[in-house]
Design a protein around this motif. Structure first.
Motif, PDB file in Angstrom:
ATOM      1  N   ASP A 136       1.614   6.577  -6.992  1.00  0.00           N
ATOM      2  CA  ASP A 136       0.519   7.438  -7.459  1.00  0.00           C
ATOM      3  C   ASP A 136       0.632   8.869  -6.956  1.00  0.00           C
ATOM      4  O   ASP A 136      -0.150   9.735  -7.366  1.00  0.00           O
ATOM      5  CB  ASP A 136      -0.832   6.859  -7.012  1.00  0.00           C
TER       6      ASP A 136
ATOM      7  N   GLU B 111     -11.045  -1.553   4.218  1.00  0.00           N
ATOM      8  CA  GLU B 111     -10.622  -0.224   3.763  1.00  0.00           C
ATOM      9  C   GLU B 111     -11.835   0.626   3.367  1.00  0.00           C
ATOM     10  O   GLU B 111     -11.893   1.821   3.677  1.00  0.00           O
ATOM     11  CB  GLU B 111      -9.670  -0.346   2.565  1.00  0.00           C
TER      12      GLU B 111
ATOM     13  N   VAL C  70      -6.328  -5.095  -3.780  1.00  0.00           N
ATOM     14  CA  VAL C  70      -5.318  -5.775  -4.601  1.00  0.00           C
ATOM     15  C   VAL C  70      -4.096  -6.126  -3.757  1.00  0.00           C
ATOM     16  O   VAL C  70      -3.563  -7.245  -3.822  1.00  0.00           O
ATOM     17  CB  VAL C  70      -4.906  -4.895  -5.801  1.00  0.00           C
ATOM     18  N   CYS C  71      -3.650  -5.184  -2.954  1.00  0.00           N
ATOM     19  CA  CYS C  71      -2.503  -5.434  -2.066  1.00  0.00           C
ATOM     20  C   CYS C  71      -2.807  -6.561  -1.083  1.00  0.00           C
ATOM     21  O   CYS C  71      -1.957  -7.418  -0.810  1.00  0.00           O
ATOM     22  CB  CYS C  71      -2.141  -4.160  -1.294  1.00  0.00           C
TER      23      CYS C  71
ATOM     24  N   LYS D 278       0.839  -1.223   0.000  1.00  0.00           N
ATOM     25  CA  LYS D 278       0.000   0.000   0.000  1.00  0.00           C
ATOM     26  C   LYS D 278       0.863   1.258   0.000  1.00  0.00           C
ATOM     27  O   LYS D 278       0.574   2.223  -0.718  1.00  0.00           O
ATOM     28  CB  LYS D 278      -0.912   0.020   1.232  1.00  0.00           C
TER      29      LYS D 278
ATOM     30  N   VAL E 268      -3.864   5.026  -0.459  1.00  0.00           N
ATOM     31  CA  VAL E 268      -4.424   4.388  -1.643  1.00  0.00           C
ATOM     32  C   VAL E 268      -5.942   4.260  -1.518  1.00  0.00           C
ATOM     33  O   VAL E 268      -6.497   4.276  -0.420  1.00  0.00           O
ATOM     34  CB  VAL E 268      -3.810   2.986  -1.869  1.00  0.00           C
TER      35      VAL E 268
ATOM     36  N   TRP F 146       2.476   1.705  -3.423  1.00  0.00           N
ATOM     37  CA  TRP F 146       1.454   2.097  -4.399  1.00  0.00           C
ATOM     38  C   TRP F 146       1.108   3.573  -4.228  1.00  0.00           C
ATOM     39  O   TRP F 146       0.982   4.314  -5.212  1.00  0.00           O
ATOM     40  CB  TRP F 146       0.209   1.230  -4.205  1.00  0.00           C
ATOM     41  N   ALA F 147       0.947   4.011  -2.985  1.00  0.00           N
ATOM     42  CA  ALA F 147       0.633   5.420  -2.714  1.00  0.00           C
ATOM     43  C   ALA F 147       1.764   6.321  -3.194  1.00  0.00           C
ATOM     44  O   ALA F 147       1.519   7.387  -3.787  1.00  0.00           O
ATOM     45  CB  ALA F 147       0.380   5.620  -1.227  1.00  0.00           C
TER      46      ALA F 147
ATOM     47  N   TRP G  78      -9.964   0.037  -3.434  1.00  0.00           N
ATOM     48  CA  TRP G  78      -9.759  -1.046  -4.406  1.00  0.00           C
ATOM     49  C   TRP G  78      -8.267  -1.401  -4.522  1.00  0.00           C
ATOM     50  O   TRP G  78      -7.917  -2.564  -4.727  1.00  0.00           O
ATOM     51  CB  TRP G  78     -10.347  -0.691  -5.770  1.00  0.00           C
ATOM     52  N   SER G  79      -7.409  -0.401  -4.369  1.00  0.00           N
ATOM     53  CA  SER G  79      -5.973  -0.661  -4.393  1.00  0.00           C
ATOM     54  C   SER G  79      -5.559  -1.466  -3.162  1.00  0.00           C
ATOM     55  O   SER G  79      -4.717  -2.370  -3.241  1.00  0.00           O
ATOM     56  CB  SER G  79      -5.190   0.653  -4.427  1.00  0.00           C
TER      57      SER G  79
ATOM     58  N   GLY H 135     -10.221  -5.255   1.365  1.00  0.00           N
ATOM     59  CA  GLY H 135     -10.918  -4.238   0.568  1.00  0.00           C
ATOM     60  C   GLY H 135     -12.162  -3.728   1.271  1.00  0.00           C
ATOM     61  O   GLY H 135     -12.428  -2.520   1.299  1.00  0.00           O
TER      62      GLY H 135
END
Length: 282
Positions: A185, A268, A197-198, A178, A190, A181-182, A193-194, A265
């Protein structure tokens, strides 16, 4: 953690646990039957894949809530303590250590609810006709004379042995993915949905790595009598060979990988909905 944070973690965890168990219960049943002594078809095959759902649903919300309340509380409590104890350590090392300790405490807390539920669920999954309620009544009759507590918490030590390495892999990896990814981006946090995935990636890796411990846990929970875990492992190896410790690795990895996406998910998503209204915290 203040009272607002407590209830956010409580409700987010309850939503995550219930949704995951409802969606992926049939895969869990197939995994249990693959790991049970006698093999897949001897323990029910593809029949009655929702057998035992009642015990899982009853325990999923409180179990997941206990985990996330403990995990979130310990993360916020332990981080400043580790920063004071290890002033020269890197932020990544401190974050990983805190996440491993917090998730371990979270899993031990959740297992107080999860283990009796798992015992009832797995015995129902491998029984030709029992419902969860009938399985519970059999356990409460204490026919083997070992005591209700020992029967309900059979496999406790092995479950903890499985859950600690599992969670020490899953949650630091989940938080690390996470964070990266953050950064990629260019955002502070994040999207849900991200995070899903993580959670899927982290859960799949942790599930595959801990399958042998899951096999031992399943066999202990299905046993009529208590057996020392190392003796059980030796007996299984002698009678069935090493490959049996990888039984169910496919369904387990698939289930937890996909389940991790829904579990984390959903956590979150609900956490974000309860914490924010527009751009302002509730």
């Amino acid at each position: 953690m203040d009272s607002g944070g407590f209830f956010v973690s409580l409700l987010s965890g309850a939503a995550a646990g219930t949704s995951t168990d409802l969606v992926f219960f049939p895969i869990d049943t197939l995994k249990t039957r693959l790991q049970a002594k006698g093999g897949f078809f001897a323990n029910g095959g593809y029949r009655g894949v929702y057998r035992g759902l009642g015990s899982a649903v009853v325990a999923s919300a409180p179990g997941a809530s206990l985990f996330f309340v403990s995990y979130d509380y310990m993360k916020s409590t332990l981080k400043p303590k580790f920063q004071r104890l290890l002033p020269s350590a890197s932020d990544q090392f401190i974050d990983t250590t805190v996440q491993m300790c917090s998730s371990t405490i979270g899993e031990i807390s959740a297992c107080m609810v999860r283990v009796p539920s798992e015992v009832i669920k797995q015995r129902t999954q491998t029984h030709a006709s029992h419902s969860s309620w009938q399985t519970l009544k059999v356990i409460l009759r204490n026919e083997n004379g070992e005591g209700i507590r020992k029967n309900l918490y059979r496999g406790w030590s092995t479950t903890i042995m499985r859950e600690i390495p599992f969670t020490c892999i899953q949650f630091p990896l989940y938080e690390f993915l996470k964070k990266k990814w953050a950064q990629f981006d260019g955002v502070e946090k994040v999207a849900p949905w991200s995070g899903a995935v993580c959670g899927s990636i982290a859960g799949g890796i942790a599930a595959a790595a801990t399958t042998p411990l899951d096999v031992l846990k399943t066999r202990l929970m299905l046993s009529d009598r208590s057996v020392p875990v190392w003796q059980l492992a030796k007996d299984i190896y002698k009678e069935e060979g090493f490959k049996v410790f990888l039984n169910g690795i496919g369904p387990r990895t698939m289930w937890i990988s996909a389940g991790g996406a829904i579990f984390l998910g959903m956590y979150e998503t609900v956490h974000a909905l309860l914490t924010f209204r527009g751009d302002k915290p509730l």
